[in-house]
Motif scaffolding. Structure first.
Motif, PDB file in Angstrom:
ATOM      1  N   LYS A  17       4.132   5.163   2.313  1.00  0.00           N
ATOM      2  CA  LYS A  17       3.382   3.999   2.760  1.00  0.00           C
ATOM      3  C   LYS A  17       2.012   4.443   3.266  1.00  0.00           C
ATOM      4  CE  LYS A  17       3.725  -0.189   5.564  1.00  0.00           C
ATOM      5  NZ  LYS A  17       4.561  -0.960   6.519  1.00  0.00           N
ATOM      6  N   LEU A  18       0.954   3.743   2.831  1.00  0.00           N
ATOM      7  CA  LEU A  18      -0.412   4.084   3.210  1.00  0.00           C
ATOM      8  C   LEU A  18      -1.045   2.936   3.990  1.00  0.00           C
ATOM      9  CD1 LEU A  18      -1.579   5.643  -0.195  1.00  0.00           C
ATOM     10  CD2 LEU A  18      -0.651   6.845   1.797  1.00  0.00           C
ATOM     11  N   THR A  19      -2.266   3.148   4.439  1.00  0.00           N
ATOM     12  CA  THR A  19      -2.956   2.102   5.190  1.00  0.00           C
ATOM     13  C   THR A  19      -3.487   1.017   4.257  1.00  0.00           C
ATOM     14  OG1 THR A  19      -5.136   3.148   5.018  1.00  0.00           O
ATOM     15  CG2 THR A  19      -3.714   3.862   6.835  1.00  0.00           C
ATOM     16  N   LYS A  20      -3.752  -0.153   4.803  1.00  0.00           N
ATOM     17  CA  LYS A  20      -4.284  -1.262   4.013  1.00  0.00           C
ATOM     18  C   LYS A  20      -5.662  -0.934   3.442  1.00  0.00           C
ATOM     19  CE  LYS A  20      -0.928  -4.235   4.484  1.00  0.00           C
ATOM     20  NZ  LYS A  20      -0.145  -4.683   3.303  1.00  0.00           N
ATOM     21  N   LEU A  21      -6.401  -0.046   4.121  1.00  0.00           N
ATOM     22  CA  LEU A  21      -7.729   0.335   3.639  1.00  0.00           C
ATOM     23  C   LEU A  21      -7.642   0.960   2.256  1.00  0.00           C
ATOM     24  CD1 LEU A  21     -10.754   0.589   4.177  1.00  0.00           C
ATOM     25  CD2 LEU A  21     -10.300   2.805   5.262  1.00  0.00           C
ATOM     26  N   ASP A  22      -6.592   1.762   2.019  1.00  0.00           N
ATOM     27  CA  ASP A  22      -6.424   2.396   0.712  1.00  0.00           C
ATOM     28  C   ASP A  22      -6.327   1.361  -0.399  1.00  0.00           C
ATOM     29  OD1 ASP A  22      -5.985   5.476   0.949  1.00  0.00           O
ATOM     30  OD2 ASP A  22      -4.868   4.625   2.609  1.00  0.00           O
ATOM     31  N   THR A  23      -5.605   0.280  -0.147  1.00  0.00           N
ATOM     32  CA  THR A  23      -5.405  -0.733  -1.186  1.00  0.00           C
ATOM     33  C   THR A  23      -6.628  -1.612  -1.374  1.00  0.00           C
ATOM     34  OG1 THR A  23      -4.471  -2.327   0.380  1.00  0.00           O
ATOM     35  CG2 THR A  23      -2.957  -0.825  -0.683  1.00  0.00           C
ATOM     36  N   ALA A  24      -7.511  -1.642  -0.385  1.00  0.00           N
ATOM     37  CA  ALA A  24      -8.687  -2.512  -0.475  1.00  0.00           C
ATOM     38  C   ALA A  24      -9.778  -1.921  -1.355  1.00  0.00           C
ATOM     39  CB  ALA A  24      -9.235  -2.788   0.925  1.00  0.00           C
TER      40      ALA A  24
ATOM     41  N   LEU B  56      -0.831  -1.826 -11.553  1.00  0.00           N
ATOM     42  CA  LEU B  56      -0.285  -1.197 -10.357  1.00  0.00           C
ATOM     43  C   LEU B  56      -1.378  -0.890  -9.341  1.00  0.00           C
ATOM     44  CD1 LEU B  56       2.321   1.236 -11.955  1.00  0.00           C
ATOM     45  CD2 LEU B  56       2.829  -0.734 -10.507  1.00  0.00           C
ATOM     46  N   ALA B  57      -2.546  -0.480  -9.823  1.00  0.00           N
ATOM     47  CA  ALA B  57      -3.675  -0.237  -8.915  1.00  0.00           C
ATOM     48  C   ALA B  57      -4.057  -1.524  -8.199  1.00  0.00           C
ATOM     49  CB  ALA B  57      -4.863   0.325  -9.697  1.00  0.00           C
ATOM     50  N   GLY B  58      -4.035  -2.644  -8.910  1.00  0.00           N
ATOM     51  CA  GLY B  58      -4.313  -3.933  -8.286  1.00  0.00           C
ATOM     52  C   GLY B  58      -3.263  -4.334  -7.277  1.00  0.00           C
ATOM     53  N   GLU B  59      -2.025  -3.873  -7.480  1.00  0.00           N
ATOM     54  CA  GLU B  59      -0.924  -4.199  -6.570  1.00  0.00           C
ATOM     55  C   GLU B  59      -0.937  -3.344  -5.307  1.00  0.00           C
ATOM     56  OE1 GLU B  59       2.676  -3.707  -8.746  1.00  0.00           O
ATOM     57  OE2 GLU B  59       2.488  -5.591  -9.837  1.00  0.00           O
TER      58      GLU B  59
ATOM     59  N   SER C 296      -1.906   3.469  -4.840  1.00  0.00           N
ATOM     60  CA  SER C 296      -3.026   4.412  -4.861  1.00  0.00           C
ATOM     61  C   SER C 296      -2.832   5.513  -5.891  1.00  0.00           C
ATOM     62  CB  SER C 296      -3.220   5.034  -3.473  1.00  0.00           C
ATOM     63  OG  SER C 296      -3.679   4.070  -2.557  1.00  0.00           O
ATOM     64  N   ASP C 297      -1.588   5.833  -6.218  1.00  0.00           N
ATOM     65  CA  ASP C 297      -1.345   6.812  -7.281  1.00  0.00           C
ATOM     66  C   ASP C 297      -1.887   6.307  -8.611  1.00  0.00           C
ATOM     67  OD1 ASP C 297      -0.065   8.604  -5.583  1.00  0.00           O
ATOM     68  OD2 ASP C 297       1.892   7.665  -5.889  1.00  0.00           O
ATOM     69  N   SER C 298      -1.677   5.032  -8.891  1.00  0.00           N
ATOM     70  CA  SER C 298      -2.214   4.457 -10.122  1.00  0.00           C
ATOM     71  C   SER C 298      -3.737   4.366 -10.059  1.00  0.00           C
ATOM     72  CB  SER C 298      -1.601   3.076 -10.372  1.00  0.00           C
ATOM     73  OG  SER C 298      -0.240   3.196 -10.727  1.00  0.00           O
TER      74      SER C 298
ATOM     75  N   SER D 146       0.842  -1.189   0.000  1.00  0.00           N
ATOM     76  CA  SER D 146       0.000   0.000   0.000  1.00  0.00           C
ATOM     77  C   SER D 146       0.881   1.244   0.000  1.00  0.00           C
ATOM     78  CB  SER D 146      -0.902   0.000   1.243  1.00  0.00           C
ATOM     79  OG  SER D 146      -1.698   1.164   1.280  1.00  0.00           O
ATOM     80  N   LYS D 147       0.846   1.987  -1.110  1.00  0.00           N
ATOM     81  CA  LYS D 147       1.664   3.184  -1.200  1.00  0.00           C
ATOM     82  C   LYS D 147       0.984   4.206  -2.106  1.00  0.00           C
ATOM     83  CE  LYS D 147       4.560   1.197  -4.864  1.00  0.00           C
ATOM     84  NZ  LYS D 147       5.935   0.840  -5.257  1.00  0.00           N
ATOM     85  N   GLY D 148       1.403   5.460  -1.985  1.00  0.00           N
ATOM     86  CA  GLY D 148       0.819   6.520  -2.794  1.00  0.00           C
ATOM     87  C   GLY D 148       1.312   7.877  -2.334  1.00  0.00           C
ATOM     88  N   GLY D 149       0.630   8.929  -2.777  1.00  0.00           N
ATOM     89  CA  GLY D 149       0.982  10.283  -2.355  1.00  0.00           C
ATOM     90  C   GLY D 149       1.939  11.006  -3.270  1.00  0.00           C
TER      91      GLY D 149
END
Length: 353
Positions: A152-159, A291-294, A297-299, A82-85
């Motif tokens: 690094k972001l929270t797991k909620l972002d990736t879900a 990448l969004a599936g991985e 969050s940026d993707s 989970s990453k982004g920003g």
């Protein structure tokens, strides 16, 4: 020196993906459109009622499968992070512009290859434009262009993204009254939902494993003289061509090609915009979905930009058709280049300051 294991895996994956794309047409998808990220996102947007172009309204299970396939395999391989920003609003705008460029050409980079495999020579100028756009983008990369680091972001972002795909799949299967389904046109042409979903899952998994990206492939040739990634798309072209010619779906020429127009200048400029903006994003539309599936969050934000771009394109008459480009679409592409160059210049100067 023999072929490396990595290159062999990419070639095999490309052959499988190209064959799947060819067989999806036999199963009911539009000609030269076994896969098209831009067109399928546009159809999905229409299925949700975010545009009202009746011929292109169908929630495409292939898109659902691509994201879920990448999600499942990345979890299995321990690569789901989970990453982004990294400049999310800029990525959103670039996603909108990529879609506008693709819908001027009537296809994403993936469909560009499939159109060539079907004998649509209008895609040749599209490919030239795509390479030019990427070439211009690499100039900025060489001079330090960057959209900054991720966090690094929270797991909620990736879900969020995988869960949304499950919701969309439920809509496809149950067909509630508030979901739109084309009765004619490209949106009405599709394989059975289960076939499309399985195809998407397989391609999503293969793309996640090999990191396939046509933009990255051409970029790597220009910057590093590395052919690894582009070999995958050469393999897609070969496999799709073999399926097409085996089943009578290879029709070479410029005129009367399915879901295409013959305006060479705007085919070139549409794909040039898509290529330029994609390299500023760091990947083609297919790569953004993977990448969004991985968990990136940026993707995911970029995918939202693609979605909004598709809605804009049909709500404001920006998308081309078989009859050719619209004036609104031509203006949007030109404005898109101006915006993209501003983004490139600003984010290059910031790095060198």
């Amino acid at each position: 020196m023999g072929i490396t294991h990595e290159k062999r895996a990419i070639i095999i994956a490309g052959l499988i993906i190209g064959a799947i794309a060819g067989f999806l047409v036999l199963a009911g998808n539009p000609a030269n459109m076994g896969f098209c990220i831009a067109c399928f996102i546009r159809d999905t947007v229409g299925g949700l009622g975010l545009h009202r172009a009746a011929p292109v309204q169908y929630i495409r299970p292939e898109i659902i499968g691509l994201i879920l396939g990448a999600f499942i395999l990345s979890v299995i391989r321990g690569e789901h992070v989970s990453k982004g920003g990294s400049s999310p609003m800029t990525r959103f705008i670039l996603g909108v512009l990529v879609m506008i460029g693709c819908l001027m050409f009537l296809g994403c980079p993936f469909r560009l290859i499939l159109r060539l495999a079907g004998g649509d020579w209008n895609a040749i100028l599209g490919f030239v434009g795509f390479v030019i756009g990427i070439g211009v983008g690499t100039v900025f990369l060489k001079n330090g262009y960057s959209l900054k680091r991720t966090y690094k972001l929270t797991k909620l972002d990736t879900a969020v993204m995988p869960v949304l795909q499950v919701v969309l799949l439920i809509f496809v299967v149950t067909a509630p009254a508030f979901i739109f389904f084309s009765e004619k046109g490209p949106g009405a042409m599709h394989a059975a939902w289960a076939v499309s979903l399985i195809a998407g899952l397989v391609v999503g998994g293969l793309a996640q494993y090999t990191r396939l990206c046509m933009v990255g492939g051409i970029r790597d040739i220009i910057l590093f003289h590395e052919t690894k990634l582009i070999l995958g798309f050469v393999a897609v072209l070969v496999a799709a061509f073999l399926v097409n010619i085996s089943f009578g779906n290879f029709h070479p020429g410029f005129a009367n090609q399915p879901i295409a127009h013959t305006d060479g200048l705007w085919n070139l400029l549409g794909m040039a915009l898509a290529g330029f903006c994609s390299i500023l994003l760091g990947g083609c539309p297919l790569r953004q979905l993977i990448l969004a599936g991985e968990g990136n969050s940026d993707s995911a934000v970029t995918v939202l930009g693609l979605i909004v771009g598709a809605a804009f394109a049909h709500n404001f008459n920006l998308a081309a058709s078989g009859a050719g480009p619209t004036f609104n679409g031509q203006a949007a592409v030109i404005i898109g280049f101006v915006v993209a160059f501003i983004i490139a210049v600003v984010n290059t100067r910031q790095q060198s300051a």
